[in-house]
Design a protein around this motif. Structure first.
Motif, PDB file in Angstrom:
ATOM      1  N   CYS A  87    -126.339 -54.651  13.643  1.00  0.00           N
ATOM      2  CA  CYS A  87    -125.481 -53.864  13.017  1.00  0.00           C
ATOM      3  C   CYS A  87    -124.814 -54.240  11.859  1.00  0.00           C
ATOM      4  CB  CYS A  87    -124.092 -53.705  14.353  1.00  0.00           C
ATOM      5  SG  CYS A  87    -125.391 -53.333  16.094  1.00  0.00           S
ATOM      6  N   VAL A  88    -124.891 -52.897  11.089  1.00  0.00           N
ATOM      7  CA  VAL A  88    -124.479 -53.261   9.506  1.00  0.00           C
ATOM      8  C   VAL A  88    -123.459 -53.997   9.793  1.00  0.00           C
ATOM      9  CG1 VAL A  88    -124.239 -51.990   7.407  1.00  0.00           C
ATOM     10  CG2 VAL A  88    -126.183 -51.510   9.059  1.00  0.00           C
ATOM     11  N   ASN A  89    -122.583 -53.151  10.379  1.00  0.00           N
ATOM     12  CA  ASN A  89    -120.822 -53.653  10.203  1.00  0.00           C
ATOM     13  C   ASN A  89    -120.870 -53.323  11.906  1.00  0.00           C
ATOM     14  OD1 ASN A  89    -120.221 -53.450   7.928  1.00  0.00           O
ATOM     15  ND2 ASN A  89    -119.427 -51.254   8.225  1.00  0.00           N
ATOM     16  N   THR A  90    -120.309 -54.829  12.126  1.00  0.00           N
ATOM     17  CA  THR A  90    -120.902 -55.564  14.117  1.00  0.00           C
ATOM     18  C   THR A  90    -118.648 -54.677  14.151  1.00  0.00           C
ATOM     19  OG1 THR A  90    -118.589 -57.190  13.134  1.00  0.00           O
ATOM     20  CG2 THR A  90    -121.252 -57.602  13.823  1.00  0.00           C
ATOM     21  N   SER A  91    -119.201 -54.122  15.638  1.00  0.00           N
ATOM     22  CA  SER A  91    -117.856 -53.917  16.658  1.00  0.00           C
ATOM     23  C   SER A  91    -116.504 -54.127  16.260  1.00  0.00           C
ATOM     24  CB  SER A  91    -118.098 -53.549  17.881  1.00  0.00           C
ATOM     25  OG  SER A  91    -118.484 -55.341  18.146  1.00  0.00           O
ATOM     26  N   ASP A  92    -116.608 -55.243  16.506  1.00  0.00           N
ATOM     27  CA  ASP A  92    -115.250 -56.475  15.740  1.00  0.00           C
ATOM     28  C   ASP A  92    -115.115 -56.148  14.695  1.00  0.00           C
ATOM     29  OD1 ASP A  92    -115.365 -57.201  18.566  1.00  0.00           O
ATOM     30  OD2 ASP A  92    -115.379 -60.059  17.103  1.00  0.00           O
ATOM     31  N   ALA A  93    -115.309 -56.431  13.238  1.00  0.00           N
ATOM     32  CA  ALA A  93    -115.201 -55.956  11.937  1.00  0.00           C
ATOM     33  C   ALA A  93    -114.470 -54.153  12.147  1.00  0.00           C
ATOM     34  CB  ALA A  93    -116.208 -56.108  11.024  1.00  0.00           C
ATOM     35  N   ILE A  94    -115.441 -53.176  12.542  1.00  0.00           N
ATOM     36  CA  ILE A  94    -114.755 -51.917  12.638  1.00  0.00           C
ATOM     37  C   ILE A  94    -113.826 -51.546  13.477  1.00  0.00           C
ATOM     38  CG2 ILE A  94    -115.268 -49.857  13.576  1.00  0.00           C
ATOM     39  CD1 ILE A  94    -118.591 -50.630  13.742  1.00  0.00           C
ATOM     40  N   SER A  95    -113.609 -53.005  14.221  1.00  0.00           N
ATOM     41  CA  SER A  95    -112.058 -52.652  15.182  1.00  0.00           C
ATOM     42  C   SER A  95    -110.789 -53.022  14.127  1.00  0.00           C
ATOM     43  CB  SER A  95    -112.065 -53.190  16.271  1.00  0.00           C
ATOM     44  OG  SER A  95    -113.119 -53.016  16.971  1.00  0.00           O
ATOM     45  N   ARG A  96    -110.778 -53.885  13.903  1.00  0.00           N
ATOM     46  CA  ARG A  96    -110.948 -54.584  13.198  1.00  0.00           C
ATOM     47  C   ARG A  96    -109.619 -53.864  11.323  1.00  0.00           C
ATOM     48  NH1 ARG A  96    -114.149 -59.107  11.384  1.00  0.00           N
ATOM     49  NH2 ARG A  96    -113.309 -60.216  13.596  1.00  0.00           N
ATOM     50  N   SER A  97    -110.960 -53.442  11.141  1.00  0.00           N
ATOM     51  CA  SER A  97    -109.840 -52.145  10.337  1.00  0.00           C
ATOM     52  C   SER A  97    -109.328 -51.441  10.482  1.00  0.00           C
ATOM     53  CB  SER A  97    -111.877 -51.631   9.623  1.00  0.00           C
ATOM     54  OG  SER A  97    -112.685 -50.599   9.631  1.00  0.00           O
ATOM     55  N   ARG A  98    -109.864 -50.664  11.664  1.00  0.00           N
ATOM     56  CA  ARG A  98    -109.519 -49.166  12.357  1.00  0.00           C
ATOM     57  C   ARG A  98    -107.458 -49.490  12.427  1.00  0.00           C
ATOM     58  NH1 ARG A  98    -113.287 -45.445  13.195  1.00  0.00           N
ATOM     59  NH2 ARG A  98    -114.163 -46.618  11.573  1.00  0.00           N
ATOM     60  N   ASP A  99    -106.769 -50.599  12.154  1.00  0.00           N
ATOM     61  CA  ASP A  99    -106.071 -51.015  12.167  1.00  0.00           C
ATOM     62  C   ASP A  99    -105.241 -51.433  10.830  1.00  0.00           C
ATOM     63  OD1 ASP A  99    -102.929 -52.275  12.537  1.00  0.00           O
ATOM     64  OD2 ASP A  99    -103.687 -52.885  14.805  1.00  0.00           O
ATOM     65  N   LYS A 100    -104.458 -50.848  10.170  1.00  0.00           N
ATOM     66  CA  LYS A 100    -103.700 -50.822   8.707  1.00  0.00           C
ATOM     67  C   LYS A 100    -102.743 -52.775   8.907  1.00  0.00           C
ATOM     68  CE  LYS A 100    -103.123 -46.236   7.288  1.00  0.00           C
ATOM     69  NZ  LYS A 100    -104.577 -45.853   6.391  1.00  0.00           N
ATOM     70  N   LEU A 101    -102.350 -52.899   9.889  1.00  0.00           N
ATOM     71  CA  LEU A 101    -101.244 -53.364   9.825  1.00  0.00           C
ATOM     72  C   LEU A 101    -101.821 -54.674   9.600  1.00  0.00           C
ATOM     73  CD1 LEU A 101     -98.633 -55.145  10.138  1.00  0.00           C
ATOM     74  CD2 LEU A 101     -98.430 -54.497  12.549  1.00  0.00           C
ATOM     75  N   ARG A 102    -103.530 -54.759  11.103  1.00  0.00           N
ATOM     76  CA  ARG A 102    -104.263 -55.816  11.338  1.00  0.00           C
ATOM     77  C   ARG A 102    -104.450 -56.091  10.156  1.00  0.00           C
ATOM     78  NH1 ARG A 102    -108.836 -56.174  16.250  1.00  0.00           N
ATOM     79  NH2 ARG A 102    -108.949 -57.868  15.629  1.00  0.00           N
ATOM     80  N   SER A 103    -105.242 -55.228   9.301  1.00  0.00           N
ATOM     81  CA  SER A 103    -106.283 -55.644   8.066  1.00  0.00           C
ATOM     82  C   SER A 103    -105.541 -56.375   7.264  1.00  0.00           C
ATOM     83  CB  SER A 103    -106.495 -53.897   7.806  1.00  0.00           C
ATOM     84  OG  SER A 103    -107.682 -52.937   8.829  1.00  0.00           O
TER      85      SER A 103
END
Ligand code: ADP
Ligand code: MG
Length: 298
Positions: A87-103
């Protein structure tokens, strides 16, 4: 190769361009509507089902998961990962990027330039948060906003305090950020594929607006990146674990600062502004990665 593009809609410019670029290179592409996938989570034989049948084993999956379906979408991507599909982007990386604070927390740990940012849960801490960030003018943002909606500029400490109180009263998660005034309503979108910035554009906010989002009337133009800006974009993508992303940078007086990293960057604006075949570069990258992925599996 047999490639699946996870997307809700084949009329979207980005989806159409990815299909076109893959077919041009002789690949077989299936457009899969993410929300119509369902999962068979069986020991040793994980499967993704679609319209009553198990999907074939793809060589690669390109996830284009909209912000409104992050939970279900990342579960589908994870299921493909369980089948050992690249998968070009992994599920974990996508989840991470969705939260501005976590990013921002992840980027700060890697020493990447950021606008000074604060986060608090309790209204009685607001004044101290405002003071820590350096006082007004300040930008207040919803953690999960997109397209500039939920981003507010507060010109005075009093205004900042009341906007924050109002958001907190509605139980919304917000962060407070130093306003990078010298950016003059412009930001830079760097499109990263693998460990390279393959295209970049400057977005200028409409007259009287500080948000440069194209959805808010911003206009896009070509930009030449400095070495520092390029390195910032590449380090940010790496810190987030994303192979394909848009890194948004503000030009501050102390150098580039990252605002956010988008894991499903749109291709229309950037291909239009740069004239580059970004979709083609994405498929070229996938071809190389799939060979490496298969070798690993042997
Ligand atoms: P969204 O996810 O909704 O696009 P952003 O964080 O990217 O939210 O903010 C939207 C726009 O607002 C940015 O593209 C930028 O032009 C402007 N902006 C956001 N944060 C700041 C800041 N700290 N200083 C100056 N401008 C900002
Ligand atoms: Mg943005």
């Amino acid at each position: 190769m047999r490639i699946a593009i996870l997307s809700r809609n084949d009329n979207l410019y980005s989806t159409r361009r990815l299909i076109e670029a893959a077919e041009l290179r002789g690949h077989q592409v299936d457009l899969i509507d993410t929300l119509h996938c369902y999962m068979d989570i069986t020991s040793n034989h994980p499967k993704v089902r679609y319209h009553g049948e198990a999907l074939p084993k793809y060589d690669a999956v390109i996830p284009r998961i909209g912000a409104s379906i992050t939970f279900y979408g990342t579960a589908v991507v994870r299921q493909f990962e369980m089948m050992n599909t690249y998968c070009v982007n992994t599920s974990d990386a996508i989840s991470r990027s969705r939260d501005k604070l976590r990013s921002l927390q992840l980027l700060s740990q890697k020493g990447i330039g950021l606008p000074r940012t604060g986060y608090a849960n309790k209204p009685d801490k607001i004044q101290d948060v405002i003071k820590t960030i350096g006082g007004a003018p300040l930008v207040i943002k919803l953690l999960e906003g997109t397209q500039g909606i939920g981003v507010v500029l507060a010109e005075t400490n009093k205004a900042a305090e009341s906007v924050m109180e109002a958001f907190m009263g509605l139980k919304a998660n917000i962060l407070v950020q130093e306003f990078i005034k010298e950016a003059n309503g412009a930001d830079i979108r760097c499109l990263v594929v693998g460990d390279q910035v393959v295209a970049a554009m400057k977005r200028q906010a409409a007259e009287g607006e500080f948000r440069s989002n194209l959805h808010r009337g911003g206009s896009a133009m070509l930009v030449e990146l400095s070495a520092e800006e390029k390195a910032t974009a590449i380090h940010s993508a790496k810190a987030m674990g994303l192979n394909l992303c848009g890194v948004d940078i503000l030009q501050s007086s102390r150098g580039p600062v990252v605002m956010e990293v988008n894991s499903s960057p749109g291709l229309e604006g950037i291909e239009g502004a740069t004239g580059k075949d970004v979709a083609g570069m994405v498929i070229d990258f996938i071809e190389k990665q799939v060979i490496a992925h298969d070798d690993e599996g042997l």
